[in-house]
Design a protein around this motif. Structure first.
Motif, PDB file in Angstrom:
ATOM      1  N   THR A 109       0.839  -1.196   0.000  1.00 60.38           N
ATOM      2  CA  THR A 109       0.000   0.000   0.000  1.00 60.38           C
ATOM      3  C   THR A 109       0.876   1.248   0.000  1.00 60.38           C
ATOM      4  N   GLU A 141      -3.083  -7.710   3.331  1.00 58.88           N
ATOM      5  CA  GLU A 141      -3.175  -8.075   1.911  1.00 58.88           C
ATOM      6  C   GLU A 141      -1.855  -8.711   1.487  1.00 58.88           C
ATOM      7  N   THR A 143       1.010  -9.547  -1.294  1.00 55.70           N
ATOM      8  CA  THR A 143       1.563  -8.678  -2.343  1.00 55.70           C
ATOM      9  C   THR A 143       1.926  -9.483  -3.596  1.00 55.70           C
ATOM     10  N   ASP A 148      -5.079 -11.900  -7.709  1.00 57.20           N
ATOM     11  CA  ASP A 148      -5.970 -10.827  -8.153  1.00 57.20           C
ATOM     12  C   ASP A 148      -6.164  -9.814  -7.028  1.00 57.20           C
ATOM     13  N   ILE A 149      -6.187  -8.534  -7.381  1.00 59.81           N
ATOM     14  CA  ILE A 149      -6.272  -7.475  -6.357  1.00 59.81           C
ATOM     15  C   ILE A 149      -7.511  -7.641  -5.457  1.00 59.81           C
ATOM     16  N   ARG A 152      -6.745 -10.311  -2.568  1.00 64.19           N
ATOM     17  CA  ARG A 152      -5.520 -10.230  -1.748  1.00 64.19           C
ATOM     18  C   ARG A 152      -5.786 -10.290  -0.250  1.00 64.19           C
ATOM     19  N   LEU A 223      -6.750   1.212  -0.690  1.00 62.15           N
ATOM     20  CA  LEU A 223      -6.373  -0.179  -0.446  1.00 62.15           C
ATOM     21  C   LEU A 223      -6.687  -0.535   1.001  1.00 62.15           C
ATOM     22  N   PRO A 224      -7.240  -1.701   1.276  1.00 63.81           N
ATOM     23  CA  PRO A 224      -7.719  -2.645   0.283  1.00 63.81           C
ATOM     24  C   PRO A 224      -8.856  -2.037  -0.556  1.00 63.81           C
TER      25      PRO A 224
END
Ligand code: NCD
Ligand code: ZN
Ligand code: ZN
Length: 350
Positions: A109, A141, A143, A148-149, A152, A223-224
């Motif tokens: 992040t 999350e 890295t 996939d974002i 995470r 983020l997230p």
């Protein structure tokens, strides 16, 4: 049924804020102080806050930005790196300077390049924290670029959080800014004394479709990242349940508008100016105004082992329009969450 026109509660605390430094710091601190008695201040400055002396100096700069006559206590955190020494944490915690330690997986992040590259590197430091009762606050999350974002956070639970808690069951952990049903369920399966989560105002309001409503919305990018609607519903249910494991953490994260409205815009939603009105609306929508105080003012102090605040605040039903832009002292434009929208709740001036 008569409509509730005001609600009074113990003054809340914000268990997750980014104040930044210098001009940005002095420009954003008043919005948090207007609503909250205390805030957990995230250490992701450049360079990060890693030492007791660095945290004391930062705390003094924050206190200098608090408007005269208002009571506010910043709760400082240490930025965990692969090199952090257990002694520095032990000393800062004993002295009452560090309230907690923040773990950013390296690269996860904003300002996380000095973060932890592998949790194995900090295990002995985490053992010390378990021993002294010092909370670990986690940006949860993975890295791994192959993940996939939108997955995470859920994968972080499997790969990092579950094994960590199995190894250190006595470590107090706050799963910061949870965004998924998986995270809510994981926290509910834990021990109320050692596992809790913060929930932001914006994740109660937006889902991932909102990021692309009519075009790309850089000011909703954080983020997230916001997830599907089913996850937003799970977060609303958790926040408004009254369960002691969930408490308020805005993750207010100001960035100049020019840095977000860019070919590669940075992550963070500036929510401090609208935080309590937005949370209050969400609780009203869920028929849970009677549980707002638990979420905003009681559950956080209980988890951290701190007293609840004696002062009160009142939220009143009064329409107001959120400004489109807020300027810092040196003329940097900030776009607050809900810019230009009409909100139905307002904080009554102290
Ligand atoms: C935060 C920031 O800007 O410092 N950004 C964000 O999108 N939430 C960092 C963080 O809390 O992860
Ligand atoms: Zn984070
Ligand atoms: Zn944050």
């Amino acid at each position: 049924m008569t409509e509730i026109t005001q609600i009074t509660l113990r003054r809340p605390d914000d268990w997750h804020v980014h104040f930044r430094d210098d001009d940005m710091l002095s420009s954003v601190v008043p919005a948090t102080v207007a609503e909250f008695a205390r805030a957990i201040v995230m250490p992701n400055l450049v360079p990060p806050v890693t030492t007791v002396a660095g945290a004391e100096a930062y705390r003094d700069r924050i206190n200098a930005a608090v408007p005269k006559g208002l009571e506010f206590k910043p709760l400082m955190t240490a930025y965990l790196t692969d090199q952090t020494s257990a002694d520095e944490l032990r000393q800062g915690f004993a002295a009452g300077v560090f309230a907690a330690v923040k773990l950013y997986p390296q690269g996860a992040t904003t300002n996380s390049t000095s973060g932890v590259s592998d949790i194995a590197n900090v295990m002995s430091v985490l053992e010390t924290m378990q021993e002294i009762g010092m909370p670990l606050l986690i940006h949860g999350e993975v890295t791994d670029p192959d993940i996939d974002i939108f997955d995470r956070e859920a994968v972080f639970i499997e790969r990092v959080l579950t094994p960590l808690i199995a190894k250190l069951p006595g470590l107090k952990v706050v799963f910061e800014h949870v965004t998924t049903k998986e995270a809510v369920d994981f926290v509910l399966g834990g021990d109320v004394k050692t596992l809790a989560a913060t929930i932001t105002a914006h994740h109660l309001v937006i889902n991932r479709s909102d990021l692309f409503k009519g075009g790309i919305r850089p000011h909703l990018y954080c983020l997230p990242i916001a997830k599907r609607e089913l996850h937003r519903q799970a977060l609303r249910a958790a926040a408004t349940s009254g369960d002691a494991r969930f408490f308020l953490g805005t993750d207010t994260a100001p960035h100049g508008a020019h840095l977000k409205e860019s070919a590669c815009g940075c992550a963070g939603v500036y929510s401090a100016p609208v935080a309590m009105p937005v949370y209050t609306q969400a609780f009203e929508d869920e028929g849970a105004l009677d549980r707002l105080e638990a979420f905003a003012s009681l559950n956080g102090p209980t988890f951290y082992g701190l007293p609840v605040n004696d002062a009160k605040i009142t939220m009143t039903r009064q329409d107001w329009t959120v400004p489109e832009t807020i300027m810092t002292g040196e003329g940097v434009a900030l776009k607050p969450f809900m810019a230009g929208e009409i909100l139905a709740w307002q904080l009554k001036a102290l």
